[in-house]
Design an enzyme around this catalytic site. Structure first.
Site, PDB file in Angstrom:
ATOM      1  CD  GLU A   1     -83.611  79.319 -22.796  1.00 12.26           C
ATOM      2  OE1 GLU A   1     -82.984  80.332 -22.455  1.00 12.26           O
ATOM      3  OE2 GLU A   1     -84.518  79.304 -23.655  1.00 12.26           O
TER       4      GLU A   1
ATOM      5  NE  ARG B   1     -71.444  86.090 -19.976  1.00 17.78           N
ATOM      6  CZ  ARG B   1     -72.586  85.386 -19.972  1.00 17.78           C
ATOM      7  NH1 ARG B   1     -73.487  85.576 -19.045  1.00 17.78           N
ATOM      8  NH2 ARG B   1     -72.816  84.506 -20.903  1.00 17.78           N
TER       9      ARG B   1
ATOM     10  CE  LYS C   1     -77.332  78.730 -23.852  1.00 14.39           C
ATOM     11  NZ  LYS C   1     -78.197  77.962 -22.970  1.00 14.39           N
TER      12      LYS C   1
HETATM   13  P1  ATP Z   1     -75.818  82.302 -23.517  1.00 13.08           P
HETATM   14  O1  ATP Z   1     -75.732  83.756 -23.229  1.00 13.08           O
HETATM   15  O2  ATP Z   1     -74.590  81.702 -24.067  1.00 13.08           O
HETATM   16  O3  ATP Z   1     -77.040  81.904 -24.297  1.00 13.08           O
HETATM   17  P2  ATP Z   1     -77.115  81.676 -21.092  1.00 13.08           P
HETATM   18  O4  ATP Z   1     -76.698  82.418 -19.893  1.00 13.08           O
HETATM   19  O5  ATP Z   1     -78.387  82.092 -21.726  1.00 13.08           O
HETATM   20  O6  ATP Z   1     -75.919  81.625 -22.100  1.00 13.08           O
HETATM   21  P3  ATP Z   1     -78.001  79.363 -19.741  1.00 13.08           P
HETATM   22  O7  ATP Z   1     -78.284  78.043 -20.314  1.00 13.08           O
HETATM   23  O8  ATP Z   1     -79.123  80.188 -19.254  1.00 13.08           O
HETATM   24  O9  ATP Z   1     -77.183  80.137 -20.827  1.00 13.08           O
HETATM   25  O10 ATP Z   1     -76.870  79.253 -18.631  1.00 13.08           O
HETATM   26  C1  ATP Z   1     -76.893  78.331 -17.584  1.00 13.08           C
HETATM   27  C2  ATP Z   1     -76.026  78.846 -16.486  1.00 13.08           C
HETATM   28  O11 ATP Z   1     -74.693  79.021 -16.952  1.00 13.08           O
HETATM   29  C3  ATP Z   1     -76.506  80.183 -15.975  1.00 13.08           C
HETATM   30  O12 ATP Z   1     -76.466  80.172 -14.583  1.00 13.08           O
HETATM   31  C4  ATP Z   1     -75.519  81.152 -16.552  1.00 13.08           C
HETATM   32  O13 ATP Z   1     -75.382  82.262 -15.714  1.00 13.08           O
HETATM   33  C5  ATP Z   1     -74.249  80.317 -16.635  1.00 13.08           C
HETATM   34  N1  ATP Z   1     -73.366  80.830 -17.680  1.00 13.08           N
HETATM   35  C6  ATP Z   1     -73.666  81.044 -18.976  1.00 13.08           C
HETATM   36  N2  ATP Z   1     -72.631  81.590 -19.631  1.00 13.08           N
HETATM   37  C7  ATP Z   1     -71.626  81.713 -18.723  1.00 13.08           C
HETATM   38  C8  ATP Z   1     -70.290  82.224 -18.772  1.00 13.08           C
HETATM   39  N3  ATP Z   1     -69.765  82.699 -19.894  1.00 13.08           N
HETATM   40  N4  ATP Z   1     -69.557  82.185 -17.641  1.00 13.08           N
HETATM   41  C9  ATP Z   1     -70.070  81.699 -16.508  1.00 13.08           C
HETATM   42  N5  ATP Z   1     -71.306  81.215 -16.394  1.00 13.08           N
HETATM   43  C10 ATP Z   1     -72.098  81.214 -17.473  1.00 13.08           C
HETATM   44 MG    MG Z   2     -80.027  82.186 -19.992  1.00 12.92          MG
END
Ligand code: ATP
Ligand code: MG
Length: 555
Positions: A34, A258, A268
Site C-alpha cells: 500500500e 511476518r 508504517k
Molecule cells: P504495516 O503494518 O507496516 O503498515 P502493511 O502490511 O500494511 O504493513 P503493506 O504495504 O500492505 O504493509 O504490505 C505489503 C506486503 O508486505 C504485504 O503482503 C504484507 O503482508 C507484507 N509485509 C508487511 N510487513 C511485513 C513483515 N513484517 N514481514 C513480512 N511481510 C510483511
Molecule cells: Mg496492509
C-alpha cells in the site's frame, strides 16, 4: 541456503503445483504494497519471497500498488517503493495499481448484487459494529438486508454518482450473520469516501474494501500464488468465497509468518509518527528499519537478501534478533569494504628520531580478504595522530598499546617506543613522544623486537577532518510496541552520537556518497549524502564486534 535446509513449505506447494501442471505450470506472484509509507525490512522478506519464488520456478512477479485507501496514499511513496525494490535487486514483470481495476471491481460488485449476494445498508458504522455479534454469539441481520436487487443496483449506482455523504451507506456482502468466522458476517465491501485519490483523482467517491479488492486484483492478473502474512489467514475463506461466487480466475492465497525484529517498530503508522513528530530526521534516517534508512546506514542489498534467506519462512510468528541482521551486513562488508585508518579522538604523537621534513609513502592493503588486490598509498612522517584511548599514562597489566616505556606497532608502518608525554594547562595529554625503529618496517621487519599490539594512526600534516555519526538501536527495549504506555517512551536517547573532530588519512578525500569502508579497529562506515567538499560525513553501519556471531559459535 535453502538447499541445505530443504525446501520450505511454499517451495513444496509450488513444486507440487508445477508438477501437476496447475495453471499450465505457470508461476505468477505479486508484491502488493500500500503506498502509504516507505518499505521496511519486514517488507523485504515479502519481496524476497515473492520475487525469489517466481525466479526459482521460472515465473514472474507483478508489482501491484494496493491503493484503495485514498487518504493515506501518495505518489512520493509509490516512487520510493519502486526505488527500494530495484535497489534490493528485483525486477517486476508489470507495474499495476488496484485503482486501475476500480471499474472492473465495481462490475464485480454489481454481479454479486444481481446474484442476491450483496446489499446496500443505510446503517451507521456504529450500528453495523454493534450488530456484528462476538465469536461466540451470532450477529443480528440488518433491517436493510432484504432490499430487492433492483433497489440495490439503483442505490449502488447512486452511491457511485456521489448522491450520498461519507458513511451514509455501504455495500455489504450477504453471507451469514451467524458464521463462526467474523469475516463472513456480511462484510462491508464498498464504502463512500469523498476523497482525492493520488491516481484516479476525483473520479471515484466509493472505494472497495481490502477484502473486495485484493483477491479480485489477484484474479484479474491471474496470479497463481498470492503470498501474504499470517494475519490474513482468517480472510482466506472470504477470499475464496468471492472468487467462487464471481466465477473468476482461482488465485490461491498462502500465508507465512511476518518478520518481527527486536529493538525497533515496523508498523508504517508508527514509523510515520516518528517522522512527523521529528524523533528521527526522516524516513531515511539511518536508525529507521526502512529500506532507505538501511541503505543510508550502509547496508548492502546482498546483506538484506542474505538475511531474509537465513531467517527462512515459517508459519509461526517469532522475533528475530537484530544482531543477525548486523551479522549479515558485517559478513558482506568484510568482503567488499576498503580498509582505512581514521582516528576518532586524536592526540598528537611525535617521533623524535624521525628526520624533520621527511615524508615517506607506505602501502596499505585495501582489503586483506582479497590478497594480491589493490594497495593504497599512506603518507607517513614525524607527526601523527593516534587514538587517545590507545595511550595510558600509567599502563595497567596486559595493556598492549602505548604508555611510557611500552612498544607498539603502527599499522602498515614501524614499531615505536613511547619515551615521554606532555600535558597541557588543563592536565590533558597533548603530545606523546616516541622513538621509532627504522629496521622494523611492516613487511620487512628485521628489528627482532616483539610487540603484542598494533594501533592505527593518521599522518598529521595530511590528515583530513571528518564527521562520524555513530548509530545505536532506536529503542532501548526489545519490543517497544508491547510495553506499557506509548512506544515512543522507549526511544533510546543515545541512539545517535556525533563525533565531529575525527581525522582520517587523505585517501578518503576522493570518497563519494555510499562508499563503504572499514575503519580499522572501529567498524564499518559509509559516506552520507550530507557530506560536502569541506566535510565528509560517515555513518557507522555497524561496529566490528559481532555479538551474534560469537553467541552462535558458543552454542
Ligand atoms: P504495516 O503494518 O507496516 O503498515 P502493511 O502490511 O500494511 O504493513 P503493506 O504495504 O500492505 O504493509 O504490505 C505489503 C506486503 O508486505 C504485504 O503482503 C504484507 O503482508 C507484507 N509485509 C508487511 N510487513 C511485513 C513483515 N513484517 N514481514 C513480512 N511481510 C510483511
Ligand atoms: Mg496492509
Amino acid at each position: 541456503m535453502s538447499a541445505e535446509k530443504g525446501p520450505n513449505f511454499l517451495e513444496e506447494i509450488i513444486t507440487e503445483d508445477v508438477k501437476n501442471n496447475k495453471h499450465e505450470g505457470r508461476v505468477l506472484t505479486r508484491f502488493p504494497p500500500e503506498p502509504n509509507g516507505y518499505l521496511h525490512i519486514g517488507h523485504s522478506k515479502s519481496i524476497c519471497l515473492n520475487f525469489g519464488l517466481a525466479r526459482q520456478f521460472g515465473g514472474k512477479t507483478n508489482l501491484r500498488f494496493d491503493d484503495t485507501n485514498p487518504e493515506a496514499e501518495e505518489t512520493e511513496y509509490v516512487e520510493s517503493i519502486k526505488e527500494d525494490i530495484k535497489w534490493l535487486g528485483f525486477e517486476w514483470a508489470n507495474e499495476f495499481y488496484a485503482s486501475d481495476y476500480f471499474e472492473k471491481i465495481y462490475e464485480f460488485a454489481r454481479v454479486l448484487i444481481k446474484k442476491g449476494l450483496a446489499y446496500v445498508d443505510d446503517s451507521t458504522s456504529e450500528q453495523i459494529a454493534s450488530t456484528k455479534g462476538t465469536p461466540t454469539e451470532p450477529g443480528r441481520e440488518s433491517p436493510f438486508r432484504n432490499r430487492t436487487m433492483e433497489e440495490n443496483l439503483d442505490l449502488f449506482e447512486r452511491m457511485r454518482k456521489g448522491e450520498f455523504k461519507d458513511g451514509e451507506k455501504v455495500l455489504r456482502a450477504k453471507i451469514d450473520m451467524a458464521s463462526p468466522n467474523m469475516h463472513f458476517r456480511d462484510p462491508i465491501i464498498y464504502r463512500i469516501k469523498h476523497s482525492y485519490h493520488h491516481r484516479t483523482k476525483n473520479e471515484w467517491c466509493i472505494y472497495p474494501m481490502y477484502d473486495f479488492a485484493h483477491g479480485q486484483s489477484d484474479s484479474i492478473e491471474k496470479i497463481t500464488h498470492s503470498i501474504c502474512t499470517l494475519e490474513f489467514e482468517v480472510h482466506r475463506p472470504l477470499y475464496e468465497w468471492f472468487i467462487e461466487k464471481l466465477e473468476i480466475f482461482p488465485s490461491r492465497q498462502y500465508e507465512f509468518a511476518r518478520l518481527n525484529l527486536n529493538y525497533t517498530v515496523m508498523s508504517k503508522r508508527k514509523l510515520l509518527q516518528l517522522v512527523n513528530e521529528k524523533y528521527v530526521e526522516g524516513w531515511d534516517d539511518p536508525r529507521m528499519p526502512t529500506i532507505c534508512g538501511l541503505r543510508r546506514r550502509g547496508y548492502t542489498p546482498e546483506s538484506i537478501r542474505n538475511f531474509c534467506e537465513l531467517i527462512g519462512v515459517a508459519r509461526r510468528e517469532n522475533i528475530i534478533d537484530v544482531g543477525l541482521l548486523e551479522h549479515c551486513v558485517r559478513e558482506d562488508l568484510n568482503k567488499i569494504a576498503t580498509r582505512v585508518m581514521v582516528v576518532m579522538d586524536p592526540v598528537k604523537l611525535i617521533i623524535s628520531n624521525y628526520p624533520e621534513g621527511k615524508e615517506e609513502t607506505l602501502a596499505g592493503e585495501n582489503n586483506p580478504e582479497n590478497p594480491g588486490g589493490e594497495l593504497r598509498e599512506i603518507p607517513f612522517g614525524k607527526e601523527l595522530f593516534i587514538e587517545m584511548e590507545d595511550f595510558m599514562e600509567t599502563p595497567v597489566k596486559k595493556f598492549f598499546r602505548l604508555g611510557p616505556g611500552l612498544f607498539v606497532r603502527l599499522k602498515h608502518a614501524y614499531i615505536i617506543r613511547c619515551d615521554s608525554f606532555i600535558k597541557n594547562e588543563l592536565g590533558i595529554i597533548s603530545e606523546i613522544h616516541c622513538t621509532y625503529f627504522p629496521e622494523s618496517k611492516s613487511g620487512n621487519d628485521k628489528s627482532g623486537i616483539a610487540v603484542k599490539g598494533v594501533i592505527h594512526w593518521v599522518f598529521a600534516p595530511q590528515a583530513i577532518r571528518v564527521e562520524m555519526r555513530l548509530y545505536d538501536r532506536l529503542f532501548k527495549v526489545e519490543n517497544p510496541s508491547a510495553e506499557e504506555g506509548d512506544f515512543k517512551d522507549y526511544l533510546n536517547p543515545a541512539s545517535l552520537e556525533i563525533i565531529s573532530n575525527a581525522v582520517a588519512e587523505p585517501f578518503l578525500k576522493k570518497s563519494k556518497t555510499g562508499d563503504k569502508f572499514q575503519f580499522i579497529r572501529k567498524g564499518y562506515f559509509c559516506v552520507d549524502y550530507e557530506s560536502s567538499s569541506e566535510k565528509i560525513i560517515f555513518n557507522r553501519t555497524v561496529p566490528l564486534k559481532d555479538g551474534w556471531g560469537k553467541e552462535q559459535k558458543k552454542n
